[in-house]
Scaffold this active site. Structure first.
Site, short mmCIF file in Angstrom:
data_model
loop_
_atom_site.label_atom_id
_atom_site.label_comp_id
_atom_site.label_asym_id
_atom_site.label_seq_id
_atom_site.Cartn_x
_atom_site.Cartn_y
_atom_site.Cartn_z
N THR A 1 12.29 -7.07 -10.84
CA THR A 1 11.72 -8.55 -11.07
C THR A 1 10.38 -8.74 -10.17
O THR A 1 10.20 -8.35 -8.87
CB THR A 1 12.73 -9.50 -10.70
OG1 THR A 1 13.69 -9.30 -11.63
CG2 THR A 1 12.10 -10.98 -10.90
N CYS B 1 2.04 1.66 11.64
CA CYS B 1 3.17 2.41 11.24
C CYS B 1 3.70 3.53 12.48
O CYS B 1 4.82 4.00 12.48
CB CYS B 1 3.01 3.26 10.07
SG CYS B 1 2.82 2.16 8.59
N GLY C 1 0.86 -1.38 0.00
CA GLY C 1 0.06 -0.07 0.01
C GLY C 1 1.04 1.33 0.17
O GLY C 1 0.54 2.13 -0.68
N THR C 2 2.05 1.30 0.77
CA THR C 2 2.63 2.55 1.00
C THR C 2 3.28 2.91 -0.50
O THR C 2 3.32 3.92 -0.89
CB THR C 2 3.80 2.45 2.04
OG1 THR C 2 3.19 2.20 3.04
CG2 THR C 2 4.80 3.28 1.87
N GLN D 1 -7.71 -0.52 3.39
CA GLN D 1 -8.50 -1.16 4.28
C GLN D 1 -9.91 -1.44 3.91
O GLN D 1 -10.28 -2.27 4.42
CB GLN D 1 -8.64 0.09 5.57
CG GLN D 1 -7.38 0.10 6.57
CD GLN D 1 -7.03 -1.22 7.31
OE1 GLN D 1 -8.02 -1.97 7.45
NE2 GLN D 1 -5.80 -1.61 7.73
N HIS E 1 -1.86 -7.85 2.01
CA HIS E 1 -1.64 -8.22 3.59
C HIS E 1 -2.77 -8.02 4.47
O HIS E 1 -2.82 -8.24 5.65
CB HIS E 1 -0.26 -7.97 4.32
CG HIS E 1 -0.12 -6.72 4.69
ND1 HIS E 1 -0.09 -6.30 6.11
CD2 HIS E 1 0.12 -5.60 4.31
CE1 HIS E 1 0.19 -5.13 6.25
NE2 HIS E 1 0.51 -4.61 5.24
N ASN F 1 -8.28 3.77 8.70
CA ASN F 1 -7.59 2.44 9.13
C ASN F 1 -7.57 2.60 10.58
O ASN F 1 -7.38 1.54 11.31
CB ASN F 1 -6.13 2.39 8.65
CG ASN F 1 -5.21 3.78 8.98
OD1 ASN F 1 -5.69 4.83 8.40
ND2 ASN F 1 -4.18 3.79 9.88
#
Length: 381
Positions: free
Chosen positions: A237, A327, A71-72, A179, A201, A151
């Site tokens: 990659t 975070c 997400g970041t 979220q 995740h 979130n």
């Protein structure tokens, strides 16, 4: 002692079907998707097949979906990528005061580079006003970035109305939907949103993989340089096993969406009813919007009890909860989200985020309510 995980908004356990899909790829495929030999072609087939599958489930075109590391990175690529493609200096961006730091810190970086940023306020429930966004628009406004669902308190924003406003003014609209995916039925084609950020995740997929959906015709400058992967938008990659797991997670999430949401609501109501019985309705405050909210996030304050003390005591009882974003939860600073909501000091300093997900049961909610009652009684003696 029981172990109860109520921090799914931070990260979720990997679903068995996801792990199985990933293991199959990791043990049978090791080619590079950029290689032209048979091993590389097979790897590319896996990556492109995953892209097609996720795109079909999220309601976007395959070439609109860019795989990222989460997400970041998706937020950074959307915001910095767009502004760099347009020229940062002299441009104006609108966001909200309660965004995830992946958006807020990126906007701070834009300001450092000569971009003007307006941070619109929220009401006491954490919801932005479309009128405030409309009032903040300038002739040089090129981007509005507002999260789909918060979130920390779970408040869902008026995404459709904001998108319609942006379309009418010719402004790009990005939403951090990290979220929301899994708790809201999302179809990228049905909403007037130009860029979407997602992360695996948060939906029982692996950590370290996500996606950014970029509407056709919109250009974003890359943040990573090297190869020509992801149509020159994201060098490096591809995380083949992670992408395969992400696909399995999206498939499982979409397939079980209705049951998943119903289960979250049941867990939420069970915990709240348990608290009413254990400590009384006057002993806690629910933070967020009572009508527009993500069902898997429940932010509660226990005025008179310090957040960090409560979290420590919950942990001692085997219950994992949080004070806010993963975070920043290691920090003793008060949540910027709750501060932006202008809540009273006792409410600010006693807030706990409980977030539900795979494996949680109503019995665990009853247990959690009982332990909260025990902890509060102990702390108030």
């Amino acid at each position: 002692m029981r172990s109860v995980y109520l921090d799914h908004a931070a990260s979720t356990p990997v679903h068995p079907e996801v792990a199985e899909r990933m293991m199959k790829v990791m043990t049978s495929q090791y080619g590079n998707a950029s290689s032209v030999h048979a091993f590389g072609r097979e790897a590319k087939k896996i990556v492109n097949g995953a892209r097609d599958r996720i795109a079909s489930l999220l309601g976007c075109q395959s070439d609109e979906l860019v795989f990222t590391a989460g997400g970041t990175e998706s937020d950074n690529l959307a915001i910095l990528g767009l502004l760099e493609s347009l020229g940062v200096k002299g441009k104006h961006v609108i966001t909200s005061a309660i965004e995830h730091h992946a958006v807020l810190h990126t906007c701070h970086e834009l300001e450092r580079r000569g971009c003007e940023v307006t941070y619109v306020p929220v009401d006491s429930t954490g919801r932005v006003s479309v009128e405030d966004i409309a009032g903040a628009i300038q002739d040089n406004t090129v981007l509005v970035t507002i999260m789909y669902g918060n979130n920390e308190v779970g408040t869902v924003q008026p995404i459709f109305e904001i998108g319609e406003l942006c379309r009418s003014r010719g402004i790009v609209f990005h939403t951090d939907a990290v979220q929301a995916l899994g708790s809201e039925a999302i179809n990228c084609r049905e909403l007037p949103v130009d860029m979407w950020s997602f992360s695996a995740h948060k939906i029982n997929g692996p950590q370290g993989v996500g996606a950014l959906v970029v509407r056709r015709g919109l250009s974003v400058s890359p943040r990573l340089f090297g190869g020509l992967q992801e149509k020159k938008r994201r060098a490096g990659t591809e995380n083949m096993a992670g992408i395969a797991g992400f696909t399995a997670a999206v498939e499982w999430t979409v397939k079980n969406m209705e049951a998943r949401i119903q289960h979250y609501r049941e867990l939420r109501s069970t915990l709240l009813e348990g608290l009413r019985q254990e400590i009384g309705e006057d002993a806690f405050v629910i933070n967020g919007n009572s009508e527009h909210y993500l069902p898997h996030i429940l932010n509660i304050s226990f005025p008179g009890a310090n957040t960090e003390t409560m979290l420590m005591n919950l942990d001692m009882e085997g219950i994992a909860a949080a004070s806010g974003s993963a975070c920043t939860s290691g920090s003793l600073e008060i949540s910027h989200v709750l501060q932006a909501m202008k809540l009273s000091d006792p409410v600010l300093r006693s807030a706990i985020r409980f977030s539900f997900g795979l494996g949680n049961t109503t019995q665990e909610m009853e247990y959690t309510a009982q332990k909260i009652g025990t902890i509060l009684n102990r702390l108030r003696k």
